[in-house]
Design a protein around this motif. Structure first.
Motif, PDB file in Angstrom:
ATOM      1  N   ALA A 501       5.204   2.673  -5.316  1.00 34.57           N
ATOM      2  CA  ALA A 501       4.613   3.547  -6.352  1.00 34.57           C
ATOM      3  C   ALA A 501       3.093   3.453  -6.361  1.00 34.57           C
ATOM      4  CB  ALA A 501       5.165   3.169  -7.727  1.00 34.57           C
ATOM      5  N   THR A 502       2.528   2.496  -5.631  1.00 31.84           N
ATOM      6  CA  THR A 502       1.076   2.330  -5.573  1.00 31.84           C
ATOM      7  C   THR A 502       0.501   3.266  -4.516  1.00 31.84           C
ATOM      8  OG1 THR A 502       1.321  -0.002  -6.178  1.00 31.84           O
ATOM      9  CG2 THR A 502      -0.792   0.670  -5.219  1.00 31.84           C
ATOM     10  N   ALA A 503      -0.253   4.230  -4.957  1.00 31.80           N
ATOM     11  CA  ALA A 503      -0.782   5.247  -4.041  1.00 31.80           C
ATOM     12  C   ALA A 503      -1.720   4.632  -3.012  1.00 31.80           C
ATOM     13  CB  ALA A 503      -1.507   6.332  -4.846  1.00 31.80           C
ATOM     14  N   GLY A 504      -1.530   5.036  -1.767  1.00 34.19           N
ATOM     15  CA  GLY A 504      -2.434   4.617  -0.708  1.00 34.19           C
ATOM     16  C   GLY A 504      -2.245   3.197  -0.217  1.00 34.19           C
ATOM     17  N   PHE A 505      -1.212   2.506  -0.690  1.00 33.38           N
ATOM     18  CA  PHE A 505      -1.038   1.111  -0.266  1.00 33.38           C
ATOM     19  C   PHE A 505      -0.576   1.053   1.188  1.00 33.38           C
ATOM     20  CE2 PHE A 505       1.661  -2.540   0.601  1.00 33.38           C
ATOM     21  CZ  PHE A 505       0.835  -3.592   0.222  1.00 33.38           C
ATOM     22  N   HIS A 506      -1.164   0.145   1.935  1.00 31.50           N
ATOM     23  CA  HIS A 506      -0.649  -0.146   3.283  1.00 31.50           C
ATOM     24  C   HIS A 506      -1.032  -1.572   3.652  1.00 31.50           C
ATOM     25  CE1 HIS A 506      -4.551   0.183   5.429  1.00 31.50           C
ATOM     26  NE2 HIS A 506      -4.837   1.095   4.522  1.00 31.50           N
ATOM     27  N   TYR A 516       7.323  -2.128   7.418  1.00 35.24           N
ATOM     28  CA  TYR A 516       7.422  -1.429   6.130  1.00 35.24           C
ATOM     29  C   TYR A 516       7.918   0.012   6.330  1.00 35.24           C
ATOM     30  CZ  TYR A 516       5.468   1.321   2.240  1.00 35.24           C
ATOM     31  OH  TYR A 516       5.280   2.203   1.211  1.00 35.24           O
ATOM     32  N   LEU A 517       7.368   0.711   7.318  1.00 36.50           N
ATOM     33  CA  LEU A 517       7.766   2.101   7.561  1.00 36.50           C
ATOM     34  C   LEU A 517       9.209   2.171   8.076  1.00 36.50           C
ATOM     35  CD1 LEU A 517       4.491   3.434   9.223  1.00 36.50           C
ATOM     36  CD2 LEU A 517       5.277   3.819   6.874  1.00 36.50           C
ATOM     37  N   LEU A 518       9.584   1.234   8.960  1.00 38.73           N
ATOM     38  CA  LEU A 518      10.959   1.215   9.458  1.00 38.73           C
ATOM     39  C   LEU A 518      11.944   0.864   8.342  1.00 38.73           C
ATOM     40  CD1 LEU A 518      10.433  -0.553  12.913  1.00 38.73           C
ATOM     41  CD2 LEU A 518      11.119   1.819  12.532  1.00 38.73           C
TER      42      LEU A 518
END
Length: 623
Positions: A501-506, A516-518
């Motif tokens: 829910a945190t915008a732009g987090f990476h 994280y993406l997988l």
């Protein structure tokens, strides 16, 4: 070739225990919740290979290899993913549709290979012989023989014992099923006359099925009910076939290896009936060779299965000589982490007879109380035929015992045995040490020095402690935060929702961002997280290793949101700083190319400020 559906892959993977599969190739020992052993993918003396039974994955702390049951078979057997799934499915008895296993660049293997057909034939033969024993008048003689020897119906069923009558029942069955003639010839279940006609190899014999480590019948041993008025051998074994090698096979290994995983030991008996009687008495970790001498190949199999072997042979002269040969064979294989113990029964009594005479409880007590070291065995064994009251024979005996002590692997054992010898014969220990040095000089045996693995044994460290004591690679504060955050994200839907829910987090590092993406893709197909299942999504060794490292973290399983926010703060503070430094460095290179002196000065000052901030941040990490 059609892609194997995810549901089928999950079914196959969940149908086996990864500990059981890997245990066929690696000697595993229970250590806490996990199992540990020597890594099969690199040379090592101290176990760093860990298998997590609960989460169904493995990880090596030494070389970093990680994965689920499919990945292990792919790496160990050098096969592709589809072949690994097919192998596990076959092991679990799951039939995969041909379109999933037929490769587009090579012809499909026959669904029923020769090996599969031979195993199926042996299984049908075992079922036929068992039925004849317990369900027909033709088997009454065999059933009476087994009952008289104290074999219960439960044991008969457990070992699938049977009876081959005088009639040609197996050949008749095969003719009825129209089985291939060449297959029958290769099976070892038949003999062939000069005209090429096949006849049942076994007749009028109690049948002991021989199984491979997977529990599949691959051969038989048949015992005559009576050896009177015949020159036929008491026991007749199957000849070697494409599925049976007697030098590699151990009776009851399929069951005993699972017991050894918990007990940490195997019992080596001389005969099948010894194994069966011991099983009935509660000792289920017994194995026996195929009516021949103990072999190098069998030692190798035992070495991969357990860390302790208890040799339990008869107490007569032949039994003692057999123990001596078995000990020397194990030592010749240089299996330093296989500890040998001896349980010698009273002279003239084998394990089967002991159980029948004294009962199961007394037998279990005897095995527990009479276990001795190989040195204690040789103290007694080398006395055979010697009069120790005579000085010459006593000296010869002591020299022979010192040759045994010269081979012990640790100084501690050497000291203990010399002390015992000095006490028994009222000798000066220093004199024995001097004599031992001469024995070593004469035989070329070096004095033992504790290796790291032996030092662990001396300090009674468990495999778990060994693994945990390995030096850990130091990582930055930001990377540790990434690992902790990913762990909680994978295991908690609440944390996953909070972070996403945190915008732009990476994440800072690419491999954590990739995981994280997988994981986001994984959760679109799966409601619950499974390490073994998620590993199927990871096609790179680095990602599998990283996931395993994350799963090895010792974190509080209870989610604490302030900890999650701290991890996110560390990550989000580090990421912009690194990005700014990279950007300024890029601009500075461009300014130098354009010979823009004023811009170079401004960018240099800005870069210095950013590097100072980065240095301050790193200093905080070390405090």
């Amino acid at each position: 070739m059609a892609r194997i559906p995810r549901a089928v892959i999950d079914e196959v993977r969940n149908s086996v225990d990864i500990v059981d599969v890997i245990g066929r190739y690696v000697q595993l020992k229970k250590a806490g919740k996990n199992f540990t052993g020597l890594c099969p993918f690199h040379n090592e003396q101290t176990p760093s290979f860990s298998v997590n039974a609960e989460k169904q994955y493995y990880h090596c702390f030494g070389c970093g290899r990680s994965g689920n049951v499919f990945q292990f078979l792919m790496d160990y057997q050098h096969i592709d993913f589809v072949e690994a799934v097919a192998a596990v499915a076959k092991d679990a008895g799951i039939s995969l549709p041909e379109q999933y296993v037929q490769s587009s660049n090579r012809p499909a293997a026959p669904v029923d290979s020769e090996t599969g057909q031979l195993i199926q034939l042996h299984q049908k033969a075992a079922e036929l012989y068992h039925y004849i024993l317990v369900g027909t008048p033709a088997g009454e003689a065999g059933l009476h023989y087994l009952t008289r020897r104290g074999v219960s119906r439960e044991l008969i069923d457990q070992f699938q014992l049977g009876f081959a009558p005088e009639q040609q029942v197996l050949k008749a069955y095969c003719d009825k099923e129209k089985l291939d003639y060449q297959l029958l010839r290769k099976s070892g279940l038949f003999t062939e006359d000069r005209e090429g006609q096949l006849h049942d190899r076994f007749a009028n014999r109690v049948m002991y099925p021989i199984k491979n480590r997977r529990g599949q019948v691959i051969a038989f041993s048949g015992r005559l009910l009576s050896t009177a008025n015949t020159d036929l051998p008491k026991y007749l074994n199957s000849p070697e076939t494409p599925i049976f090698n007697k030098r590699r096979t151990l009776f009851n290994l399929d069951v005993a290896r699972k017991v050894a995983r918990q007990d940490g030991k195997l019992y080596l008996f001389e005969g099948f009936m010894d194994v069966i009687s011991a099983f009935g008495a509660g000792i289920q970790g017994g194995v026996a060779s195929m009516g021949t001498s103990f072999t190098e190949e069998q030692v190798g199999t035992i070495h991969r299965t357990t860390t302790q072997l208890d040799i339990c042979y008869d107490g007569d002269s032949a039994g003692q000589n057999a123990i001596d040969r078995a000990i020397k064979l194990v030592e010749s294989q240089q299996t330093g982490n296989l500890q040998v113990r001896v349980v010698q029964l009273p002279a003239g009594i084998d394990p089967d007879e002991y159980v029948q005479r004294f009962g199961p409880e007394k037998f279990r007590q005897y095995l527990a109380s009479q276990e001795e070291t190989t040195f204690d065995f040789y103290l007694r064994f080398l006395r055979q035929g010697r009069n120790l009251d005579q000085q010459g024979e006593r000296m010869d005996y002591l020299n022979q015992v010192l040759k045994v002590i010269a081979t012990v692997p640790t100084p501690l054992e050497e000291d203990l045995y010399l002390s015992k010898l000095a006490q028994e014969f009222s000798l000066d220990k220093a004199a024995l040490q001097s004599q031992l040095a001469q024995v070593r000089a004469h035989t070329g045996i070096r004095q033992p020095r504790p290796t790291p693995g032996q030092q662990n044994q001396l300090t009674s460290q468990s495999p778990a402690a060994v693994v945990e004591s390995r030096p850990q690679v130091k990582i930055s504060r930001a990377e540790l935060a990434e690992q902790m955050l990913l762990y909680y994200m994978l295991h908690s839907q609440e944390v996953w929702a909070h972070v996403t829910a945190t915008a732009g987090f990476h994440f800072v590092h690419e491999r954590y961002q990739t995981l994280y993406l997988l994981a986001a893709s994984y959760f679109t197909e799966h409601g619950d997280y499974s390490v073994a299942d998620f590993l199927n999504y990871l096609n790179e060794d680095e990602l599998r290793t990283t996931l395993s490292q994350i799963e090895q973290l010792r974190v509080n399983p209870a989610v604490q949101m302030p900890v999650i926010d701290d991890c996110m703060h560390i990550i989000t503070r580090q990421t912009p700083l690194d990005d700014q430094i990279n950007q300024v460095q890029k601009q500075l290179r461009e300014a130098n190319t354009l010979n823009n002196t004023e811009l170079v000065m401004k960018l240099t000052v800005k870069l210095v400020d950013l590097l100072k901030e980065q240095q301050q941040y790193k200093a905080e990490e070390t405090n």
